[in-house]
Design a protein around this motif. Structure first.
Motif, short mmCIF file in Angstrom:
data_model
loop_
_atom_site.label_atom_id
_atom_site.label_comp_id
_atom_site.label_asym_id
_atom_site.label_seq_id
_atom_site.Cartn_x
_atom_site.Cartn_y
_atom_site.Cartn_z
N GLU A 87 -0.74 -12.09 -21.57
CA GLU A 87 -0.76 -12.69 -20.23
C GLU A 87 0.52 -12.36 -19.47
OE1 GLU A 87 -2.02 -16.90 -18.15
OE2 GLU A 87 -1.95 -16.76 -20.32
N GLY A 88 1.66 -12.37 -20.16
CA GLY A 88 2.91 -11.99 -19.51
C GLY A 88 2.86 -10.55 -19.02
N LEU A 89 2.30 -9.68 -19.84
CA LEU A 89 2.17 -8.28 -19.45
C LEU A 89 1.21 -8.13 -18.27
CD1 LEU A 89 2.90 -5.32 -19.94
CD2 LEU A 89 0.99 -5.23 -21.57
N LEU A 90 0.14 -8.90 -18.27
CA LEU A 90 -0.83 -8.85 -17.16
C LEU A 90 -0.13 -9.14 -15.83
CD1 LEU A 90 -3.82 -8.72 -16.15
CD2 LEU A 90 -3.86 -11.20 -16.51
N LEU A 173 5.95 5.29 -12.18
CA LEU A 173 5.54 3.89 -12.19
C LEU A 173 4.03 3.77 -11.95
CD1 LEU A 173 6.11 0.85 -12.26
CD2 LEU A 173 6.74 1.00 -9.83
N GLU A 174 3.52 4.47 -10.97
CA GLU A 174 2.08 4.41 -10.67
C GLU A 174 1.24 4.88 -11.85
OE1 GLU A 174 2.12 5.14 -5.83
OE2 GLU A 174 2.26 6.86 -7.19
N LYS A 175 1.69 5.92 -12.53
CA LYS A 175 0.95 6.42 -13.68
C LYS A 175 0.88 5.36 -14.78
CE LYS A 175 0.89 10.05 -17.18
NZ LYS A 175 1.53 11.29 -17.67
N GLN A 176 2.01 4.73 -15.07
CA GLN A 176 2.05 3.73 -16.12
C GLN A 176 1.28 2.47 -15.74
OE1 GLN A 176 6.12 3.41 -17.66
NE2 GLN A 176 6.34 5.61 -17.24
N VAL A 177 1.39 2.06 -14.49
CA VAL A 177 0.62 0.89 -14.03
C VAL A 177 -0.87 1.19 -14.13
CG1 VAL A 177 0.03 -0.45 -11.95
CG2 VAL A 177 2.43 -0.14 -12.59
N SER A 178 -1.27 2.38 -13.72
CA SER A 178 -2.68 2.77 -13.79
C SER A 178 -3.20 2.74 -15.23
CB SER A 178 -2.87 4.15 -13.19
OG SER A 178 -4.21 4.57 -13.34
N ILE A 179 -2.42 3.30 -16.14
CA ILE A 179 -2.81 3.29 -17.56
C ILE A 179 -2.96 1.86 -18.06
CG2 ILE A 179 -1.94 3.79 -19.89
CD1 ILE A 179 -0.68 6.39 -18.63
N LEU A 180 -2.00 1.01 -17.73
CA LEU A 180 -2.05 -0.37 -18.21
C LEU A 180 -3.18 -1.17 -17.56
CD1 LEU A 180 1.77 -1.05 -18.49
CD2 LEU A 180 0.12 -0.85 -20.37
N LYS A 181 -3.45 -0.92 -16.29
CA LYS A 181 -4.57 -1.61 -15.64
C LYS A 181 -5.90 -1.19 -16.28
CE LYS A 181 -4.75 -1.96 -11.18
NZ LYS A 181 -4.67 -1.61 -9.75
N GLN A 182 -6.05 0.09 -16.57
CA GLN A 182 -7.27 0.56 -17.23
C GLN A 182 -7.42 -0.08 -18.61
OE1 GLN A 182 -7.51 4.88 -17.18
NE2 GLN A 182 -6.84 4.91 -15.05
N PHE A 183 -6.32 -0.16 -19.33
CA PHE A 183 -6.34 -0.81 -20.64
C PHE A 183 -6.70 -2.28 -20.51
CE2 PHE A 183 -3.84 -3.49 -23.55
CZ PHE A 183 -4.56 -3.25 -24.71
N GLN A 184 -6.06 -2.98 -19.57
CA GLN A 184 -6.29 -4.41 -19.41
C GLN A 184 -7.72 -4.72 -18.97
OE1 GLN A 184 -2.90 -5.19 -16.84
NE2 GLN A 184 -1.72 -6.02 -18.56
N ALA A 185 -8.42 -3.76 -18.42
CA ALA A 185 -9.81 -3.96 -18.01
C ALA A 185 -10.78 -3.84 -19.19
CB ALA A 185 -10.18 -2.95 -16.93
N LYS A 186 -10.30 -3.31 -20.30
CA LYS A 186 -11.16 -3.14 -21.47
C LYS A 186 -11.40 -4.47 -22.18
CE LYS A 186 -9.76 1.59 -22.57
NZ LYS A 186 -9.10 2.44 -23.58
N LYS A 187 -12.56 -4.58 -22.81
CA LYS A 187 -12.93 -5.79 -23.53
C LYS A 187 -11.88 -6.16 -24.59
CE LYS A 187 -16.67 -7.85 -26.19
NZ LYS A 187 -17.98 -7.65 -26.79
N GLU A 188 -11.38 -5.16 -25.29
CA GLU A 188 -10.43 -5.41 -26.38
C GLU A 188 -9.11 -6.00 -25.89
OE1 GLU A 188 -9.32 -1.70 -28.28
OE2 GLU A 188 -9.31 -0.71 -26.35
N ALA A 189 -8.84 -5.94 -24.58
CA ALA A 189 -7.58 -6.45 -24.04
C ALA A 189 -7.75 -7.81 -23.35
CB ALA A 189 -7.00 -5.44 -23.06
N LYS A 190 -8.92 -8.38 -23.44
CA LYS A 190 -9.20 -9.65 -22.76
C LYS A 190 -9.19 -10.80 -23.76
CE LYS A 190 -11.66 -7.68 -18.90
NZ LYS A 190 -10.55 -7.74 -18.00
N TRP A 191 -8.83 -11.94 -23.27
CA TRP A 191 -8.84 -13.14 -24.12
C TRP A 191 -9.79 -14.16 -23.57
CZ3 TRP A 191 -4.76 -11.55 -21.16
CH2 TRP A 191 -4.38 -12.36 -20.09
#
Length: 191
Positions: A87-90, A173-191
């Motif tokens: 959640e902090g990372l989100l 920064l945009e590249k890393q934010v994009s990667i992390l947003k894509q990851f956070q959208a995945k089922k495995e990254a949700k709580w």
């Protein structure tokens, strides 16, 4: 590279006890139209960055082998039925997305003031996640951004160099934010 350690809490204390200056330490001068001293306020605001140590770095330090990447840190934390670091990372990613979109928009639209660029970025990033009580505060804050010419002058005297460095920084920064947003959208990254 050595990983900095989180500041330990004093025995019986809290994270707040580790801060150099907190907002409680910032005097409000009631006899001077509620004036707030600049240096005190900025020092208290700077202390907020250590909150991400509490939210994310502590998980990394507690489970370094399972936290070598941000993605593995989140996945492994979620396996424990906790989501403090996730959640902090989100919220950190949302804030970085807001910042990057605001600056990108401003660089691409050289006649726009920062306030316009950051208002648009706020609408695209943080606003959908804020309550009706928080939205007007952010809207007012956008009006308090510095003038474009003043902001860029603070980044360096040679505007061409500032633009080049900002572009390189922003692209990463945009590249890393994009990667992390894509990851956070995945089922495995949700709580």
């Amino acid at each position: 590279m050595a990983v900095p350690h989180s500041v330990p809490f004093p025995s019986g204390g809290t994270w707040f006890d580790t801060l150099h200056k907190t907002f409680d330490d910032v005097p409000v001068q009631a006899n001077n139209d509620n004036a707030i001293p600049t240096s005190d306020f900025l020092e208290a605001a700077e202390s907020l960055t250590t909150l991400f140590d509490v939210l994310v770095r502590d998980r990394q330090l507690a489970t370094p082998a399972q936290s070598e990447t941000l993605q593995s840190l989140v996945i492994n934390e979620l396996k424990t039925k906790k989501h403090t670091a996730a959640e902090g990372l989100l919220w950190l990613v949302r804030a970085l997305d807001f910042t990057s979109q605001g600056i990108r928009s401003n660089l691409q639209n050289p006649s726009d003031e920062l306030s316009a660029s950051f208002r648009t970025a706020y609408g695209n990033t943080l606003k959908p996640h804020h309550s009706f009580m928080v939205k007007p505060i952010f809207s007012a804050a956008m009006s308090a951004t510095p003038y474009r010419k003043d902001f860029y002058a603070k980044l360096g005297g040679d505007q061409a160099k500032v633009d080049e460095a900002a572009g390189k920084w922003l692209e990463a920064l945009e590249k890393q934010v994009s990667i992390l947003k894509q990851f956070q959208a995945k089922k495995e990254a949700k709580w």
